[in-house]
Design a protein around this motif. Sequence first.
Motif, PDB file in Angstrom:
ATOM      1  N   THR A 157       9.064  17.090  77.447  1.00 27.99           N
ATOM      2  CA  THR A 157       9.726  15.911  76.935  1.00 27.99           C
ATOM      3  C   THR A 157       9.308  15.152  75.935  1.00 27.99           C
ATOM      4  O   THR A 157      10.058  14.154  75.428  1.00 27.99           O
ATOM      5  CB  THR A 157      10.182  15.119  78.209  1.00 27.99           C
ATOM      6  OG1 THR A 157       9.281  14.565  78.972  1.00 27.99           O
ATOM      7  CG2 THR A 157      11.188  16.216  78.930  1.00 27.99           C
ATOM      8  N   TYR A 233       7.179   5.370  78.853  1.00 27.10           N
ATOM      9  CA  TYR A 233       7.964   6.416  79.730  1.00 27.10           C
ATOM     10  C   TYR A 233       7.420   6.063  81.017  1.00 27.10           C
ATOM     11  O   TYR A 233       5.990   5.824  81.343  1.00 27.10           O
ATOM     12  CB  TYR A 233       7.220   7.841  79.470  1.00 27.10           C
ATOM     13  CG  TYR A 233       7.602   8.619  78.048  1.00 27.10           C
ATOM     14  CD1 TYR A 233       8.972   9.217  77.996  1.00 27.10           C
ATOM     15  CD2 TYR A 233       7.086   8.390  76.783  1.00 27.10           C
ATOM     16  CE1 TYR A 233       9.506   9.828  76.739  1.00 27.10           C
ATOM     17  CE2 TYR A 233       7.782   8.891  75.623  1.00 27.10           C
ATOM     18  CZ  TYR A 233       8.436   9.575  75.655  1.00 27.10           C
ATOM     19  OH  TYR A 233       9.262  10.182  74.636  1.00 27.10           O
ATOM     20  N   LYS A 257      11.984   4.895  78.158  1.00 24.79           N
ATOM     21  CA  LYS A 257      12.748   6.223  79.026  1.00 24.79           C
ATOM     22  C   LYS A 257      12.114   6.288  80.348  1.00 24.79           C
ATOM     23  O   LYS A 257      10.743   6.494  80.386  1.00 24.79           O
ATOM     24  CB  LYS A 257      12.886   7.350  78.280  1.00 24.79           C
ATOM     25  CG  LYS A 257      13.549   8.539  78.891  1.00 24.79           C
ATOM     26  CD  LYS A 257      13.398  10.041  77.977  1.00 24.79           C
ATOM     27  CE  LYS A 257      14.290   9.605  76.719  1.00 24.79           C
ATOM     28  NZ  LYS A 257      14.381  11.346  76.282  1.00 24.79           N
ATOM     29  N   CYS A 258      12.929   6.356  81.521  1.00 27.66           N
ATOM     30  CA  CYS A 258      12.656   6.960  82.646  1.00 27.66           C
ATOM     31  C   CYS A 258      13.117   8.254  83.022  1.00 27.66           C
ATOM     32  O   CYS A 258      14.262   8.740  82.781  1.00 27.66           O
ATOM     33  CB  CYS A 258      13.328   5.941  83.797  1.00 27.66           C
ATOM     34  SG  CYS A 258      13.128   6.660  85.624  1.00 27.66           S
ATOM     35  N   ILE A 259      12.210   9.115  83.169  1.00 27.53           N
ATOM     36  CA  ILE A 259      12.484  10.678  83.384  1.00 27.53           C
ATOM     37  C   ILE A 259      12.140  11.016  84.879  1.00 27.53           C
ATOM     38  O   ILE A 259      11.151  10.660  85.432  1.00 27.53           O
ATOM     39  CB  ILE A 259      11.693  11.578  82.903  1.00 27.53           C
ATOM     40  CG1 ILE A 259      11.876  11.439  81.051  1.00 27.53           C
ATOM     41  CG2 ILE A 259      12.018  12.937  82.871  1.00 27.53           C
ATOM     42  CD1 ILE A 259      11.307  12.081  80.289  1.00 27.53           C
ATOM     43  N   LYS A 282      16.429   3.955  78.547  1.00 27.11           N
ATOM     44  CA  LYS A 282      17.111   5.262  79.005  1.00 27.11           C
ATOM     45  C   LYS A 282      16.693   6.015  79.966  1.00 27.11           C
ATOM     46  O   LYS A 282      15.539   5.767  80.535  1.00 27.11           O
ATOM     47  CB  LYS A 282      16.700   6.273  77.689  1.00 27.11           C
ATOM     48  CG  LYS A 282      17.029   5.752  76.263  1.00 27.11           C
ATOM     49  CD  LYS A 282      16.609   6.559  75.172  1.00 27.11           C
ATOM     50  CE  LYS A 282      17.008   6.100  73.763  1.00 27.11           C
ATOM     51  NZ  LYS A 282      16.480   6.822  72.631  1.00 27.11           N
ATOM     52  N   ILE A 283      17.553   6.778  80.562  1.00 26.36           N
ATOM     53  CA  ILE A 283      17.258   7.346  81.934  1.00 26.36           C
ATOM     54  C   ILE A 283      17.732   8.896  81.709  1.00 26.36           C
ATOM     55  O   ILE A 283      18.804   8.994  81.521  1.00 26.36           O
ATOM     56  CB  ILE A 283      17.676   6.644  83.064  1.00 26.36           C
ATOM     57  CG1 ILE A 283      17.055   7.354  84.393  1.00 26.36           C
ATOM     58  CG2 ILE A 283      18.955   6.486  82.954  1.00 26.36           C
ATOM     59  CD1 ILE A 283      17.595   6.495  85.553  1.00 26.36           C
ATOM     60  N   GLU A 284      16.979   9.708  82.438  1.00 21.99           N
ATOM     61  CA  GLU A 284      17.327  11.128  82.384  1.00 21.99           C
ATOM     62  C   GLU A 284      16.690  12.043  83.562  1.00 21.99           C
ATOM     63  O   GLU A 284      15.944  11.583  83.818  1.00 21.99           O
ATOM     64  CB  GLU A 284      17.455  11.929  81.248  1.00 21.99           C
ATOM     65  CG  GLU A 284      15.929  12.184  80.685  1.00 21.99           C
ATOM     66  CD  GLU A 284      15.714  12.829  79.414  1.00 21.99           C
ATOM     67  OE1 GLU A 284      14.800  13.842  79.315  1.00 21.99           O
ATOM     68  OE2 GLU A 284      16.463  12.592  78.578  1.00 21.99           O
ATOM     69  N   GLY A 285      17.338  12.952  84.131  1.00 21.49           N
ATOM     70  CA  GLY A 285      16.768  13.633  85.257  1.00 21.49           C
ATOM     71  C   GLY A 285      16.139  15.078  84.539  1.00 21.49           C
ATOM     72  O   GLY A 285      16.433  15.208  83.362  1.00 21.49           O
ATOM     73  N   THR A 286      15.396  15.589  85.205  1.00 23.11           N
ATOM     74  CA  THR A 286      14.584  16.861  84.702  1.00 23.11           C
ATOM     75  C   THR A 286      14.806  17.919  85.586  1.00 23.11           C
ATOM     76  O   THR A 286      14.698  17.828  86.998  1.00 23.11           O
ATOM     77  CB  THR A 286      13.099  16.516  84.280  1.00 23.11           C
ATOM     78  OG1 THR A 286      12.654  17.816  83.977  1.00 23.11           O
ATOM     79  CG2 THR A 286      12.477  16.303  85.707  1.00 23.11           C
ATOM     80  N   TRP A 287      15.364  19.182  85.146  1.00 26.82           N
ATOM     81  CA  TRP A 287      15.670  20.325  86.069  1.00 26.82           C
ATOM     82  C   TRP A 287      14.448  21.045  85.848  1.00 26.82           C
ATOM     83  O   TRP A 287      14.287  22.033  84.823  1.00 26.82           O
ATOM     84  CB  TRP A 287      16.819  21.133  85.668  1.00 26.82           C
ATOM     85  CG  TRP A 287      17.126  22.107  86.649  1.00 26.82           C
ATOM     86  CD1 TRP A 287      17.155  23.447  86.204  1.00 26.82           C
ATOM     87  CD2 TRP A 287      17.752  22.304  87.768  1.00 26.82           C
ATOM     88  NE1 TRP A 287      17.530  24.323  87.010  1.00 26.82           N
ATOM     89  CE2 TRP A 287      17.993  23.410  88.327  1.00 26.82           C
ATOM     90  CE3 TRP A 287      18.234  21.110  88.801  1.00 26.82           C
ATOM     91  CZ2 TRP A 287      18.334  23.875  89.334  1.00 26.82           C
ATOM     92  CZ3 TRP A 287      18.942  21.609  89.813  1.00 26.82           C
ATOM     93  CH2 TRP A 287      18.933  22.691  90.284  1.00 26.82           C
ATOM     94  N   GLU A 290      12.105  21.309  82.725  1.00 31.49           N
ATOM     95  CA  GLU A 290      12.544  22.146  81.460  1.00 31.49           C
ATOM     96  C   GLU A 290      11.694  23.304  81.390  1.00 31.49           C
ATOM     97  O   GLU A 290      11.602  23.654  80.077  1.00 31.49           O
ATOM     98  CB  GLU A 290      12.685  21.297  80.363  1.00 31.49           C
ATOM     99  CG  GLU A 290      13.223  19.591  80.559  1.00 31.49           C
ATOM    100  CD  GLU A 290      14.449  19.706  81.520  1.00 31.49           C
ATOM    101  OE1 GLU A 290      15.328  20.798  81.258  1.00 31.49           O
ATOM    102  OE2 GLU A 290      14.765  18.653  82.279  1.00 31.49           O
TER     103      GLU A 290
END
Length: 345
Positions: A157, A233, A257-259, A282-287, A290
């Motif tokens: 990322t 990050y 960004k927060c992951i 920004k913020i998003e999850g990670t599966w 990736e």
Amino acid sequence: MTAAILMEHNKPLMILNNIVTPKLKKGQALVKMNYAGLCHSQLMEISGLRGEDKYLPHLLGHEGVGVVVDVGEQVAKIKIGDEVILGWIKGFGLEGGATQYQTTDGLRVNAGSVTTFSDYTVVSENRVVKKPRHTPSELSVLYGCAIPTGLGMVLNTVPENFSGTVAFLGLGGIGLSALLSAKLRNFKKIIAIDVNSEKLALAKMLGATHCVNSKIENVIECVRMLTDGGVDYCFESAGLAKTIELGFNVVRRNGGKCIFASHPAHHEKISLDPFELICGKKIEGTWGGESVPDSDVKKFDKFYQKKLLPLEKLISKKYSLENINHAVDDLKNKEIVRALIKCAE
């Protein structure tokens, strides 16, 4: 076949040694397990915090290493005799689906496409990759979950030429795996955040430039003092809704960004200030970071060969399959980072 079975929530796993191995379906393989890893996800399942569980009793575990002893129809990626890594992240190959085992006295035991807390296991072709050459079997267990999720969420990322500030919030197996990126990227400041002083000391050894003990320090104030209003990050893996919120609060406005890799309890929700989103956070999850297991595991192995991945620092203690409940208790009490379960003698 011997396995650790989740019979009911909030009870010790039951060790059963009278399980019959079922006939393989298309896309499945039978693996003799050598080692498995225990992580926070299993604690959540055992405690019933993943929501309704329709499949009790069932097997557990989603990272491990073993040797293929049989393959079902149309399995082409692996063959009998291959040493393989098992993981929950889907890779190439067929999806063999769920499996139902049965004991000699008639008890039916459910299992998903991959489980690892047993001496033998049926697994889908798309949940295995061949073990790479250079990483020892005991450490290759980490390639099933911890490393692809933790290290993957950084490497997959963050641009390679990025040289700003980062924070790692939560120093369990995933968080420390993410922190190993310190040796692979040129980060300006690396802030490790946790409630455990021993884990913070380990983080310092692995490359953290600053450590914040959230049990006794104000994390937001500390991070803002160390940075220009927040990190670029934040990689969060502490497992709680409130720590995801904290991760969002320590990133800077205008692009921070927060992951998060955390999967909190089923009922938990996160609460964010919309104004901070308007201000550019920004913020998003990670599966699974990736990650693509079939290609990324080879990359991890090359890093290990070059002595850039001190994986041995992440394995705290070995346990026999019969003593897996001791491992569960130790992980629950935050006495270990990652437990290595020896599945067979």
